[in-house]
Motif scaffolding. Structure first.
Motif, PDB file in Angstrom:
ATOM      1  N   GLY A   1     -12.746  18.764 -10.217  1.00  0.00           N
ATOM      2  CA  GLY A   1     -11.545  18.304 -10.905  1.00  0.00           C
ATOM      3  C   GLY A   1     -11.620  16.836 -11.235  1.00  0.00           C
ATOM      4  N   PRO A   2     -10.545  16.269 -11.782  1.00  0.00           N
ATOM      5  CA  PRO A   2     -10.541  14.855 -12.152  1.00  0.00           C
ATOM      6  C   PRO A   2     -10.497  13.943 -10.926  1.00  0.00           C
ATOM      7  CG  PRO A   2      -8.376  15.807 -12.478  1.00  0.00           C
ATOM      8  CD  PRO A   2      -9.299  16.941 -12.121  1.00  0.00           C
ATOM      9  N   PHE A   3     -10.748  12.659 -11.160  1.00  0.00           N
ATOM     10  CA  PHE A   3     -10.666  11.691 -10.073  1.00  0.00           C
ATOM     11  C   PHE A   3      -9.253  11.648  -9.511  1.00  0.00           C
ATOM     12  CE2 PHE A   3     -14.329   9.595 -12.299  1.00  0.00           C
ATOM     13  CZ  PHE A   3     -15.232   9.718 -11.254  1.00  0.00           C
ATOM     14  N   LYS A   4      -9.167  11.504  -8.209  1.00  0.00           N
ATOM     15  CA  LYS A   4      -7.864  11.371  -7.544  1.00  0.00           C
ATOM     16  C   LYS A   4      -7.626   9.889  -7.262  1.00  0.00           C
ATOM     17  CE  LYS A   4      -9.020  14.328  -4.276  1.00  0.00           C
ATOM     18  NZ  LYS A   4     -10.210  15.034  -4.797  1.00  0.00           N
ATOM     19  N   PHE A   5      -7.214   9.158  -8.295  1.00  0.00           N
ATOM     20  CA  PHE A   5      -6.951   7.734  -8.127  1.00  0.00           C
ATOM     21  C   PHE A   5      -5.698   7.525  -7.287  1.00  0.00           C
ATOM     22  CE2 PHE A   5      -9.233   7.205 -12.341  1.00  0.00           C
ATOM     23  CZ  PHE A   5     -10.367   6.650 -11.764  1.00  0.00           C
ATOM     24  N   LEU A   6      -5.765   6.549  -6.385  1.00  0.00           N
ATOM     25  CA  LEU A   6      -4.628   6.218  -5.541  1.00  0.00           C
ATOM     26  C   LEU A   6      -3.871   5.036  -6.131  1.00  0.00           C
ATOM     27  CD1 LEU A   6      -6.218   6.434  -1.969  1.00  0.00           C
ATOM     28  CD2 LEU A   6      -5.029   8.211  -3.242  1.00  0.00           C
ATOM     29  N   THR A   7      -2.574   5.002  -5.881  1.00  0.00           N
ATOM     30  CA  THR A   7      -1.770   3.864  -6.301  1.00  0.00           C
ATOM     31  C   THR A   7      -1.569   2.909  -5.128  1.00  0.00           C
ATOM     32  OG1 THR A   7       0.406   3.160  -7.098  1.00  0.00           O
ATOM     33  CG2 THR A   7       0.325   5.207  -5.842  1.00  0.00           C
ATOM     34  N   VAL A   8      -1.564   1.628  -5.412  1.00  0.00           N
ATOM     35  CA  VAL A   8      -1.411   0.636  -4.353  1.00  0.00           C
ATOM     36  C   VAL A   8      -0.016   0.697  -3.739  1.00  0.00           C
ATOM     37  CG1 VAL A   8      -0.538  -1.246  -5.800  1.00  0.00           C
ATOM     38  CG2 VAL A   8      -1.940  -1.782  -3.800  1.00  0.00           C
ATOM     39  N   TRP A   9       0.933   1.316  -4.443  1.00  0.00           N
ATOM     40  CA  TRP A   9       2.315   1.340  -3.951  1.00  0.00           C
ATOM     41  C   TRP A   9       2.507   2.302  -2.782  1.00  0.00           C
ATOM     42  CZ3 TRP A   9       2.961  -2.894  -5.958  1.00  0.00           C
ATOM     43  CH2 TRP A   9       2.741  -3.171  -7.302  1.00  0.00           C
ATOM     44  N   ASP A  10       1.528   3.132  -2.491  1.00  0.00           N
ATOM     45  CA  ASP A  10       1.587   3.959  -1.283  1.00  0.00           C
ATOM     46  C   ASP A  10       1.026   3.135  -0.130  1.00  0.00           C
ATOM     47  OD1 ASP A  10       1.591   5.804   0.695  1.00  0.00           O
ATOM     48  OD2 ASP A  10       0.297   7.259  -0.308  1.00  0.00           O
ATOM     49  N   TRP A  11       1.887   2.369   0.518  1.00  0.00           N
ATOM     50  CA  TRP A  11       1.434   1.420   1.532  1.00  0.00           C
ATOM     51  C   TRP A  11       0.895   2.109   2.786  1.00  0.00           C
ATOM     52  CZ3 TRP A  11       0.537  -3.158  -0.234  1.00  0.00           C
ATOM     53  CH2 TRP A  11       1.294  -3.654  -1.298  1.00  0.00           C
ATOM     54  N   SER A  12       1.169   3.404   2.956  1.00  0.00           N
ATOM     55  CA  SER A  12       0.660   4.123   4.122  1.00  0.00           C
ATOM     56  C   SER A  12      -0.859   4.254   4.084  1.00  0.00           C
ATOM     57  CB  SER A  12       1.294   5.516   4.215  1.00  0.00           C
ATOM     58  OG  SER A  12       0.915   6.320   3.104  1.00  0.00           O
ATOM     59  N   VAL A  13      -1.470   4.103   2.911  1.00  0.00           N
ATOM     60  CA  VAL A  13      -2.931   4.158   2.818  1.00  0.00           C
ATOM     61  C   VAL A  13      -3.554   2.952   3.510  1.00  0.00           C
ATOM     62  CG1 VAL A  13      -4.901   4.149   1.221  1.00  0.00           C
ATOM     63  CG2 VAL A  13      -2.847   5.461   0.660  1.00  0.00           C
ATOM     64  N   GLN A  14      -2.899   1.804   3.405  1.00  0.00           N
ATOM     65  CA  GLN A  14      -3.446   0.577   4.000  1.00  0.00           C
ATOM     66  C   GLN A  14      -2.905   0.281   5.390  1.00  0.00           C
ATOM     67  OE1 GLN A  14      -4.268  -3.018   1.581  1.00  0.00           O
ATOM     68  NE2 GLN A  14      -2.899  -2.100   0.074  1.00  0.00           N
ATOM     69  N   PHE A  15      -1.613   0.585   5.608  1.00  0.00           N
ATOM     70  CA  PHE A  15      -0.968   0.088   6.817  1.00  0.00           C
ATOM     71  C   PHE A  15      -0.230   1.182   7.582  1.00  0.00           C
ATOM     72  CE2 PHE A  15      -0.682  -3.369   3.601  1.00  0.00           C
ATOM     73  CZ  PHE A  15      -1.668  -4.189   4.150  1.00  0.00           C
ATOM     74  N   GLU A  16      -0.249   1.036   8.891  1.00  0.00           N
ATOM     75  CA  GLU A  16       0.511   1.910   9.762  1.00  0.00           C
ATOM     76  C   GLU A  16       2.000   1.576   9.629  1.00  0.00           C
ATOM     77  OE1 GLU A  16      -1.145   1.155  13.556  1.00  0.00           O
ATOM     78  OE2 GLU A  16      -2.893   2.438  13.246  1.00  0.00           O
ATOM     79  N   PRO A  17       2.882   2.473  10.066  1.00  0.00           N
ATOM     80  CA  PRO A  17       4.328   2.210   9.954  1.00  0.00           C
ATOM     81  C   PRO A  17       4.771   0.893  10.578  1.00  0.00           C
ATOM     82  CG  PRO A  17       3.957   4.514  10.497  1.00  0.00           C
ATOM     83  CD  PRO A  17       2.611   3.843  10.553  1.00  0.00           C
ATOM     84  N   LYS A  18       4.189   0.518  11.716  1.00  0.00           N
ATOM     85  CA  LYS A  18       4.571  -0.741  12.357  1.00  0.00           C
ATOM     86  C   LYS A  18       4.238  -1.928  11.466  1.00  0.00           C
ATOM     87  CE  LYS A  18       4.167   0.712  17.202  1.00  0.00           C
ATOM     88  NZ  LYS A  18       3.428   0.477  18.457  1.00  0.00           N
ATOM     89  N   ALA A  19       3.108  -1.863  10.803  1.00  0.00           N
ATOM     90  CA  ALA A  19       2.719  -2.955   9.915  1.00  0.00           C
ATOM     91  C   ALA A  19       3.571  -2.969   8.659  1.00  0.00           C
ATOM     92  CB  ALA A  19       1.242  -2.826   9.544  1.00  0.00           C
TER      93      ALA A  19
END
Length: 616
Positions: free
Chosen positions: A381-399
């Motif tokens: 299938g096509p590339f599954k590009f991520l958006t930077v606005w999903d902060w859970s990809v970078q940071f845990e809930p505490k962060a």
């Protein structure tokens, strides 16, 4: 290289400096290490060779889809924005560019005045067409337009001039307001000036050792002023205030003109909306603004960030300039913003994180055409590009809690019984909501403290930048001084203080890796921690009262638990390192889950303050 080094120093885009000793490393290993770093950081590369595409081919599907950010990739998004700003009476969303038949630089959908025909849009590939950005509460609108190339033959030039005259006459008639045009290319610094200033500026913070820091400290103010970076920030803020005055006080439409309308126009239009629209000061609103003006608006992130290392002449930190300008507003009026300076700092870092597509393309067309292609023969299938606005990809809930301002003054919901009165009062405050001439150092969240050392580092005592020849004209100054003579309406118009020392260095971003520039157990973080402890206590008492009245409500009573034991935190928390030997930042991410929790780490005499992990 004929001779390979015994020492390797790496300067990162987030201004960290890493030292590696290679004296005892085998020569073939040194060659492999150095060649690899040069290849990935200096060698020109093809777009699909970026790590973004490698990651997208195997991106996880379990990312958080609950995102309130408006992406502006559908016609409905634009129509909703028109309705929100009451601009749908005079402006319309068009589908003329579907299939990119008008221009590959324009988004699929955009908004133009109702009187502009489809034939006009098609005639010059979208050039010379006023494109809507935002509508003020009084009906005045902010527009932008890509100008025609200056070097044209006479017949073409005459044809284009006649076309523009027709457009101007059309949008200057009722029901449209008077129109003021502003050529940003002639009234603001050029992209080259911005790049030169930032290159000089960032060198002040790429400190290798203690000796270098104290050597620059002796002539800090002269070095800082010579970069011209703070002056450029001041000029952009001043221009945004001028535009706000036209919209707010003069009820005049403003048309921003630039060759491509994708650089300086993006900065000014975004700043004006942050200053005039309280929705743009919420987290979801600010992210939606960036999507609208920058991502779908066609800002050339790929070229301006030089992700492919192909053309240094195209590189310019335009988006970073916007974040620096917004930071000035955040630190001057903290309660007006739902997000913190930490949010702006991690957003500036995300500009170069190669797993998100948000800041890695020059246009929506370029992203769409590269979503599928030859490199996908082995892919289902096509590339599954991520958006930077999903902060859970970078940071845990505490962060992620550090990205939200717990002292944000939320907009009160209007009382239906007093709807008319509320509406009238809101408009009056928009026209002249004013702040005190001297801002209180005690007011707000994450505001700079009055410590003498930090004052000097932030450049509060730098000589004034406004020369007598550069003084604002009378109407501007009257508007500016009048606004600053009255109390602030945090949900109305906000005008930044731009006189001389009011323009400061973004300390958290630029000084976070320099231990000598930090206060341990001091600074704004100490104040914030005490306030949050008090808020937590109040919330806990509220829960107990609710339980006693059988109205228990589930509440998160731990606002930002990571701020406990603030005596061990640096004034530049959550990024600051306490010793130069440290390489691990304090902001925990979801990729480092195997380390101890914060309670264990607080008791440990570490060389850094690490709360639960590392920053990727």
């Amino acid at each position: 290289m004929r001779k390979y080094p015994e020492k390797l120093i790496i300067y990162c885009k987030d201004l960290r400096v890493f030292h590696f000793c290679l004296r005892y490393t085998k020569e073939e290993e040194v060659k492999r290490i150095v060649s690899g770093i040069v290849h990935h950081s200096q060698t020109p590369k093809l777009l699909k060779r970026l790590f973004l595409f490698s990651y997208a081919s195997a991106a996880p599907n379990n990312t958080d889809g609950r995102n309130q950010t408006v992406m502006f990739d559908t016609l409905e998004d634009w129509r909703d924005e028109l309705e929100r700003t009451k601009g749908n009476v005079k402006y319309k969303a068009v589908v003329t560019n579907e299939g990119y038949r008008v221009s590959e630089k324009l988004p699929l959908y955009f908004v133009v005045p109702i009187c502009v025909s489809e034939e006009s849009i098609l005639k010059f590939q979208g050039r010379g067409i006023p494109i809507w950005c935002w509508s003020c509460h009084n009906g005045a609108a902010l527009l932008k337009m890509s100008a025609f190339p200056k070097e044209q033959d006479d017949s073409t030039s005459q044809m284009q001039k006649a076309f523009l005259d027709g457009i101007y006459k059309t949008i200057s008639k009722p029901p449209y307001e008077l129109l003021k045009m502003d050529d940003l290319s002639s009234s603001l610094p050029s992209l080259q000036d911005i790049q030169i200033a930032y290159t000089r500026f960032k060198q002040l913070f790429l400190i290798d050792n203690n000796a270098d820091f104290w050597a620059t400290d002796v002539k800090w103010f002269s070095l800082l002023e010579s970069t011209n970076w703070l002056e450029i920030i001041r000029r952009f803020l001043k221009k945004a205030i001028e535009v706000a005055e036209c919209l707010e006080r003069q009820h005049t439409n403003v048309l921003l003109i630039e060759e491509s309308a994708t650089d300086l126009c993006c900065v000014i239009s975004s700043l004006v909306q942050v200053m005039m629209d309280s929705y743009s000061r919420t987290k979801s609103g600010f992210q939606s603004l960036i999507q609208k003006e920058w991502v779908t608006g066609g800002h050339g992130f790929l070229d301006r960030c030089n992700h492919l290392h192909k053309n240094d002449k195209e590189e310019a930190p335009v988006f970073l300039l916007l974040l620096n300008c917004v930071w000035q507003l955040v630190q001057q009026y903290p309660p007006a913003f739902e997000f913190t300076e930490t949010y702006l700092t991690v957003l500036s870092d995300s500009l170069y994180v190669p797993i998100f597509s948000t800041f890695f393309f020059n246009s929506q067309h370029q992203k769409d055409t590269n979503t599928t292609g030859e490199s996908l023969k082995t892919q289902s299938g096509p590339f599954k590009f991520l958006t930077v606005w999903d902060w859970s990809v970078q940071f845990e809930p505490k962060a992620q809690a550090l990205l939200s301002n717990p002292l944000y003054a939320e907009k009160p919901k209007p009382d239906k019984s007093q709807r008319k009165t509320t509406r009238f009062k809101h408009q009056r405050q928009l026209s002249l909501p004013l702040t005190q001439t001297k801002s209180s150092p005690k007011r707000g969240f994450f505001r700079e403290e009055t410590d003498h050392l930090i004052k000097n580092i932030l450049g509060k005592r730098i000589g004034k930048f406004i020369n007598s020849s550069d003084e604002p004209h009378n109407s501007f100054r009257e508007f500016y001084d009048s606004w600053h003579s009255k109390p602030v309406d945090y949900h109305g118009l906000l005008l930044p203080c731009i006189d001389g020392p009011e323009i400061k260095v973004w300390a958290q971003r630029y000084l976070r890796w320099i231990p000598e520039a930090q206060l341990h157990g001091g600074g704004t973080i100490a104040t914030a921690a005490k306030i949050l402890d008090l808020m937590e206590e109040v919330q806990s008492l509220q829960v107990k009262m609710d339980e006693e009245h059988s109205q228990a409500i589930s509440r998160d009573v731990q606002a930002v638990p990571m701020l406990r034991n603030c005596a061990r935190l640096s004034s530049l928390f959550p990024f600051a390192l306490l010793q130069r030997q440290s390489v691990k930042p304090a902001l925990p991410t979801s990729t480092w889950k195997d380390l101890e929790d914060e309670d264990d780490l607080v008791k440990r005499d570490d060389e850094f303050v690490d709360l639960s992990g590392d920053m990727s």
